[in-house]
Design a protein around this motif. Structure first.
Motif, short mmCIF file in Angstrom:
data_model
loop_
_atom_site.label_atom_id
_atom_site.label_comp_id
_atom_site.label_asym_id
_atom_site.label_seq_id
_atom_site.Cartn_x
_atom_site.Cartn_y
_atom_site.Cartn_z
N LEU A 41 0.83 -1.21 0.00
CA LEU A 41 0.00 0.00 0.00
C LEU A 41 0.86 1.26 0.00
O LEU A 41 0.52 2.27 -0.63
CB LEU A 41 -0.92 -0.01 1.23
N SER A 42 2.01 1.20 0.67
CA SER A 42 2.93 2.34 0.68
C SER A 42 3.46 2.61 -0.73
O SER A 42 3.59 3.77 -1.14
CB SER A 42 4.09 2.06 1.64
N VAL A 43 3.78 1.54 -1.46
CA VAL A 43 4.25 1.70 -2.84
C VAL A 43 3.15 2.31 -3.71
O VAL A 43 3.40 3.24 -4.50
CB VAL A 43 4.70 0.34 -3.42
N LEU A 44 1.94 1.83 -3.57
CA LEU A 44 0.83 2.35 -4.38
C LEU A 44 0.58 3.82 -4.06
O LEU A 44 0.27 4.62 -4.95
CB LEU A 44 -0.44 1.53 -4.11
N THR A 45 0.72 4.18 -2.79
CA THR A 45 0.56 5.58 -2.40
C THR A 45 1.63 6.44 -3.04
O THR A 45 1.36 7.53 -3.56
CB THR A 45 0.65 5.71 -0.86
N GLU A 46 2.86 5.96 -3.04
CA GLU A 46 3.98 6.69 -3.62
C GLU A 46 3.80 6.88 -5.12
O GLU A 46 4.14 7.94 -5.67
CB GLU A 46 5.27 5.93 -3.33
N PHE A 47 3.27 5.88 -5.81
CA PHE A 47 3.05 5.95 -7.25
C PHE A 47 1.72 6.61 -7.61
O PHE A 47 1.43 6.81 -8.78
CB PHE A 47 3.07 4.53 -7.85
N ARG A 48 0.93 6.91 -6.59
CA ARG A 48 -0.43 7.44 -6.79
C ARG A 48 -1.22 6.52 -7.73
O ARG A 48 -1.81 6.96 -8.71
CB ARG A 48 -0.38 8.87 -7.30
N HIS A 49 -1.22 5.26 -7.37
CA HIS A 49 -1.86 4.21 -8.17
C HIS A 49 -3.20 3.82 -7.53
O HIS A 49 -3.28 3.59 -6.33
CB HIS A 49 -0.95 2.99 -8.25
N PRO A 50 -4.28 3.72 -8.29
CA PRO A 50 -5.59 3.36 -7.73
C PRO A 50 -5.64 1.92 -7.25
O PRO A 50 -5.03 1.03 -7.85
CB PRO A 50 -6.55 3.58 -8.91
N VAL A 51 -6.39 1.71 -6.14
CA VAL A 51 -6.46 0.38 -5.56
C VAL A 51 -7.84 0.15 -4.94
O VAL A 51 -8.45 1.06 -4.37
CB VAL A 51 -5.37 0.18 -4.48
N ALA A 52 -8.34 -1.08 -5.08
CA ALA A 52 -9.58 -1.50 -4.43
C ALA A 52 -9.24 -2.65 -3.50
O ALA A 52 -8.60 -3.62 -3.91
CB ALA A 52 -10.61 -1.94 -5.47
N ILE A 53 -9.67 -2.56 -2.25
CA ILE A 53 -9.31 -3.54 -1.22
C ILE A 53 -10.56 -4.25 -0.73
O ILE A 53 -11.59 -3.62 -0.49
CB ILE A 53 -8.61 -2.86 -0.03
N VAL A 54 -10.47 -5.56 -0.59
CA VAL A 54 -11.55 -6.36 -0.01
C VAL A 54 -11.01 -7.06 1.23
O VAL A 54 -9.95 -7.69 1.18
CB VAL A 54 -12.07 -7.42 -1.00
N THR A 55 -11.73 -6.94 2.36
CA THR A 55 -11.24 -7.53 3.60
C THR A 55 -12.36 -7.71 4.61
O THR A 55 -13.43 -7.13 4.49
CB THR A 55 -10.14 -6.65 4.23
N LYS A 56 -12.09 -8.56 5.60
CA LYS A 56 -12.89 -8.65 6.82
C LYS A 56 -12.07 -8.18 8.01
O LYS A 56 -12.58 -8.09 9.13
CB LYS A 56 -13.29 -10.11 7.09
N GLY A 57 -10.78 -7.94 7.80
CA GLY A 57 -9.84 -7.74 8.89
C GLY A 57 -9.83 -6.35 9.50
O GLY A 57 -9.75 -5.34 8.80
N ALA A 58 -9.84 -6.30 10.83
CA ALA A 58 -9.78 -5.02 11.54
C ALA A 58 -8.40 -4.37 11.41
O ALA A 58 -8.26 -3.17 11.67
CB ALA A 58 -10.12 -5.24 13.01
N LEU A 59 -7.38 -5.12 11.00
CA LEU A 59 -6.04 -4.56 10.84
C LEU A 59 -5.99 -3.45 9.81
O LEU A 59 -5.05 -2.65 9.80
CB LEU A 59 -5.05 -5.66 10.44
N ILE A 60 -6.99 -3.37 8.95
CA ILE A 60 -7.00 -2.30 7.95
C ILE A 60 -7.03 -0.93 8.62
O ILE A 60 -6.53 0.05 8.06
CB ILE A 60 -8.19 -2.45 6.98
#
Length: 375
Positions: free
Chosen positions: A169-188
């Motif tokens: 996610l840090s790399v995607l933020t740095e590249f300003r790249h779009p992302v869609a995340i699917v999770t059940k986890g509270a760690l998000i």
């Protein structure tokens, strides 16, 4: 949660064969109660009572993590059923242990069982962020939203220490790249700093899977995933931070959870979700037997009804893998569920289609040794 130490394995090597099926006391806290060999194995191990019985003092199964040195991290697909053409999966296997998980059969490719092995023998890809940076920087790369968590959960418990999802996610933020995340986890919630930053630029959307509001059913069906109320809190925290969230009533299980569809959508909307989606229960390959075993053990009075409804939607089979059919099924029952969903989202003001994530901001940041521009 006790974890065995990580072990590095080459990408091309499989792990050792599956453990024998274990008694429920040893598999406590796991959804699967069997560990049959995967479909590619020549032999299976069958438990046999030799008259001595099992040692009651045997400890519960521990989660084992092994490291895979991956060769690439972005996986491309051409499925007409999916709204994305590329994805990242930091982990193979998932400790959440959802008994219905359609990704279980993928463990067979590792020489492992889609049963207990899928929940307890996990593969981590610690070089994922390095590979992602390299692949995004490649000449000719064309930007499009990347999906994370499409196979196994990127925020399952092992992520707390390994932080592979965060590094990606840090790399995607740095590249300003779009992302869609699917999770059940509270760690998000740990990564709200990055997610909020991306949300401000229209670069991220999160889907939270909400299968049931029945905490007892969730505990038995999804033993190591956050409870339903906790998932609603995840939605609330994300939306309060400005991160758009879709509530995913998936899978909808006929005769077991489908009656909750309207309640799930309303709870998600009240927590802040602005969109919704649903998928019918899918039982590919080994998942069918695992699911039916669980039904007989946990919901014996409903088992026949659940399987009858599923087969009605799949031409008499447990599952129909055809494009356009595998996600929803067909027939009167499937149409009724789809209509209920449509009416509910309209009443609640939830969207089924959302604004596209921005791709125009993508930019490859300067790398060490690059010649800087003059202006």
């Amino acid at each position: 949660m006790p974890l065995a130490g990580p072990v590095d394995i080459p990408y091309t090597k499989c792990m050792n064969k599956s453990r024998t099926n274990l008694p429920s006391a040893i598999a406590k806290g796991r959804a699967a109660t069997e560990n049959s060999a995967g479909r590619f194995e020549r032999f299976d191990t069958i438990p046999c009572d030799d008259g001595w019985g099992y040692d009651d003092d045997l400890p519960p199964l521990r989660t084992e993590i092994r490291h895979e040195t991956a060769r690439s991290i972005i996986t491309y697909n051409r499925s007409p059923d999916l709204p994305f053409d590329r994805s990242i999966n930091p982990y193979r296997g998932c400790e959440h242990g959802c008994i219905y998980c359609f990704a279980r059969p993928s463990h067979a490719y590792l020489g492992l069982s889609p049963g207990l092995d899928f929940e307890t023998r996990l593969i981590a890809r610690p070089n994922a962020a390095v590979l992602l940076r390299k692949e995004l920087s490649a000449k000719g790369y064309t930007v499009a939203p990347i999906a994370i968590g499409t196979n196994t959960d990127p925020y399952q418990p092992v992520e707390k220490n390994l932080r592979i999802t965060r590094s990606c996610l840090s790399v995607l933020t740095e590249f300003r790249h779009p992302v869609a995340i699917v999770t059940k986890g509270a760690l998000i919630e740990r990564d709200l700093d990055l997610l909020a930053q991306m949300a401000e630029q229209g670069l991220v959307r999160v889907g939270i899977s909400l299968t049931t509001l029945d905490a007892d059913l969730s505990r038995r069906m999804e033993p190591r995933a956050p409870a339903p109320n906790r998932r609603l809190k995840i939605i609330r925290r994300l939306t309060e931070a400005g991160v758009p969230v879709r509530v995913m009533t998936s899978p909808s299980i006929p005769g077991l959870t489908d009656h909750e569809m309207e309640s799930l959508l309303e709870a998600g909307r009240d927590a802040g979700a602005d969109a919704a989606s649903w998928i019918m229960l899918r039982l590919p390959r080994e998942v069918s037997q695992l699911w039916q075993t669980w039904l007989q053990e946990q919901e014996p009075t409903r088992a026949e009804k659940v399987m009858s409804k599923l087969r009605q939607m799949h031409g008499g089979r447990d599952y129909d893998p055809r494009w356009g059919h595998r996600m929803r099924g067909e027939g009167e029952y499937a149409e009724m569920v789809a209509k209920r969903f449509s009416l509910a989202v309209k009443r609640l003001g939830l969207a089924t289609r959302t604004p596209k994530l921005r791709c125009d901001l993508f930019d490859i940041p300067p790398q060490a040794g690059d010649q800087l521009t003059l202006f």
